[in-house]
Design a protein around this motif. Structure first.
Motif, mmCIF file in Angstrom:
data_model
loop_
_atom_site.group_PDB
_atom_site.id
_atom_site.type_symbol
_atom_site.label_atom_id
_atom_site.label_comp_id
_atom_site.label_asym_id
_atom_site.label_seq_id
_atom_site.Cartn_x
_atom_site.Cartn_y
_atom_site.Cartn_z
ATOM 1 N N TRP A 245 0.847 -1.204 0.000
ATOM 2 C CA TRP A 245 0.000 0.000 0.000
ATOM 3 C C TRP A 245 0.878 1.249 0.000
ATOM 4 O O TRP A 245 0.622 2.207 -0.721
ATOM 5 C CB TRP A 245 -0.928 -0.038 1.217
ATOM 6 C CG TRP A 245 -1.633 1.257 1.537
ATOM 7 C CD1 TRP A 245 -1.349 2.099 2.566
ATOM 8 C CD2 TRP A 245 -2.727 1.856 0.836
ATOM 9 N NE1 TRP A 245 -2.192 3.183 2.543
ATOM 10 C CE2 TRP A 245 -3.050 3.067 1.502
ATOM 11 C CE3 TRP A 245 -3.461 1.492 -0.283
ATOM 12 C CZ2 TRP A 245 -4.075 3.894 1.076
ATOM 13 C CZ3 TRP A 245 -4.479 2.334 -0.698
ATOM 14 C CH2 TRP A 245 -4.783 3.512 -0.027
ATOM 15 N N ARG A 246 1.948 1.218 0.812
ATOM 16 C CA ARG A 246 2.841 2.378 0.902
ATOM 17 C C ARG A 246 3.762 2.506 -0.313
ATOM 18 O O ARG A 246 3.985 3.602 -0.813
ATOM 19 C CB ARG A 246 3.703 2.270 2.169
ATOM 20 C CG ARG A 246 2.983 2.686 3.434
ATOM 21 C CD ARG A 246 3.932 2.862 4.605
ATOM 22 N NE ARG A 246 4.749 1.686 4.870
ATOM 23 C CZ ARG A 246 4.393 0.681 5.662
ATOM 24 N NH1 ARG A 246 3.242 0.706 6.282
ATOM 25 N NH2 ARG A 246 5.202 -0.345 5.849
ATOM 26 N N ARG B 139 1.344 1.128 -4.428
ATOM 27 C CA ARG B 139 -0.122 1.199 -4.397
ATOM 28 C C ARG B 139 -0.752 0.992 -5.761
ATOM 29 O O ARG B 139 -1.799 0.367 -5.886
ATOM 30 C CB ARG B 139 -0.531 2.562 -3.844
ATOM 31 C CG ARG B 139 -2.010 2.701 -3.591
ATOM 32 C CD ARG B 139 -2.339 3.970 -2.875
ATOM 33 N NE ARG B 139 -1.519 4.096 -1.668
ATOM 34 C CZ ARG B 139 -1.570 5.119 -0.842
ATOM 35 N NH1 ARG B 139 -2.395 6.107 -1.069
ATOM 36 N NH2 ARG B 139 -0.796 5.170 0.228
ATOM 37 N N PHE C 178 -0.119 -3.855 -5.282
ATOM 38 C CA PHE C 178 -1.262 -3.751 -4.364
ATOM 39 C C PHE C 178 -2.571 -3.714 -5.152
ATOM 40 O O PHE C 178 -3.504 -4.477 -4.882
ATOM 41 C CB PHE C 178 -1.130 -2.505 -3.474
ATOM 42 C CG PHE C 178 -2.230 -2.391 -2.448
ATOM 43 C CD1 PHE C 178 -2.137 -3.064 -1.241
ATOM 44 C CD2 PHE C 178 -3.354 -1.619 -2.692
ATOM 45 C CE1 PHE C 178 -3.159 -2.980 -0.293
ATOM 46 C CE2 PHE C 178 -4.374 -1.527 -1.755
ATOM 47 C CZ PHE C 178 -4.275 -2.211 -0.551
ATOM 48 N N LYS C 179 -2.616 -2.838 -6.150
ATOM 49 C CA LYS C 179 -3.821 -2.680 -6.968
ATOM 50 C C LYS C 179 -4.188 -3.986 -7.682
ATOM 51 O O LYS C 179 -5.362 -4.357 -7.748
ATOM 52 C CB LYS C 179 -3.580 -1.555 -7.986
ATOM 53 C CG LYS C 179 -4.784 -1.189 -8.804
ATOM 54 C CD LYS C 179 -4.462 -0.013 -9.716
ATOM 55 C CE LYS C 179 -5.632 0.330 -10.603
ATOM 56 N NZ LYS C 179 -5.333 1.479 -11.453
#
Length: 170
Positions: free
Chosen positions: A145-146, A149, A153-154
């Motif tokens: 996420w950090r 992202r 993550f997506k």
């Protein structure tokens, strides 16, 4: 035999949610004979990576509800910093009331008896919209996420959304 206060309260909250549904989720009992185990369907919030997803979760209430919080676990796979790999939701309002032994949360951010299924679900929908990367239950998801992202993550969230759509009504 009279029903315990917790059962009366849960029955009232369920009736209220059925009469006046709240946008973003629906709730019902897993088994009609057990007021302490609920199933909720959460619609992925618009304009988030979770949009279009239909995520199933279970709420398990303690017999001394509302003095203590329910436990919440996603049954549908979900990739999120504040949901551990078993699906357990880790947000402040579901933490036991009182002082945080780690000093991270203020007592008023934790469980309070004024919370209802509706306020819990609004907090969970808010968590989907805006993850808390500082207090992760899933360290790998928080790191992605950090740091990535819009990449890894997506992609993982998109896979969970697709899978949730395929399994939503099983």
């Amino acid at each position: 035999m009279t029903e315990p206060q917790s059962a009366l309260l849960l029955r009232r909250q369920l009736a209220e949610l059925n009469k006046n549904p709240v946008e973003g989720f629906s709730a019902g009992l897993i088994d009609d004979n057990d007021l302490y185990r609920w199933e909720v369907l959460i619609i992925g919030p618009p304009d988030t990576l979770y949009e279009g997803g239909v995520f199933k979760a279970h709420l398990t209430f303690p017999k001394d509800y509302p003095l203590r919080p329910p436990k919440m676990r996603f049954i549908t796979e979900i990739w999120h910093p504040n949901v551990d790999k078993n699906g357990d939701v880790c947000i402040s309002i579901l933490h036991e009331p009182g002082e945080d032994k780690y000093g991270y949360e203020k007592p008023e951010e934790r469980w309070l008896p004024i919370h209802t299924v509706e306020t819990i679900m609004i907090s969970v929908i808010s968590m989907l919209t805006d993850p808390n990367g500082d207090s992760p239950a899933n360290v790998d998801a928080a790191k992605e996420w950090r740091e990535d992202r819009h990449g890894e993550f997506k992609r993982k969230v998109a896979r969970c959304v697709r899978k949730s759509q395929e399994t939503a009504f099983e």
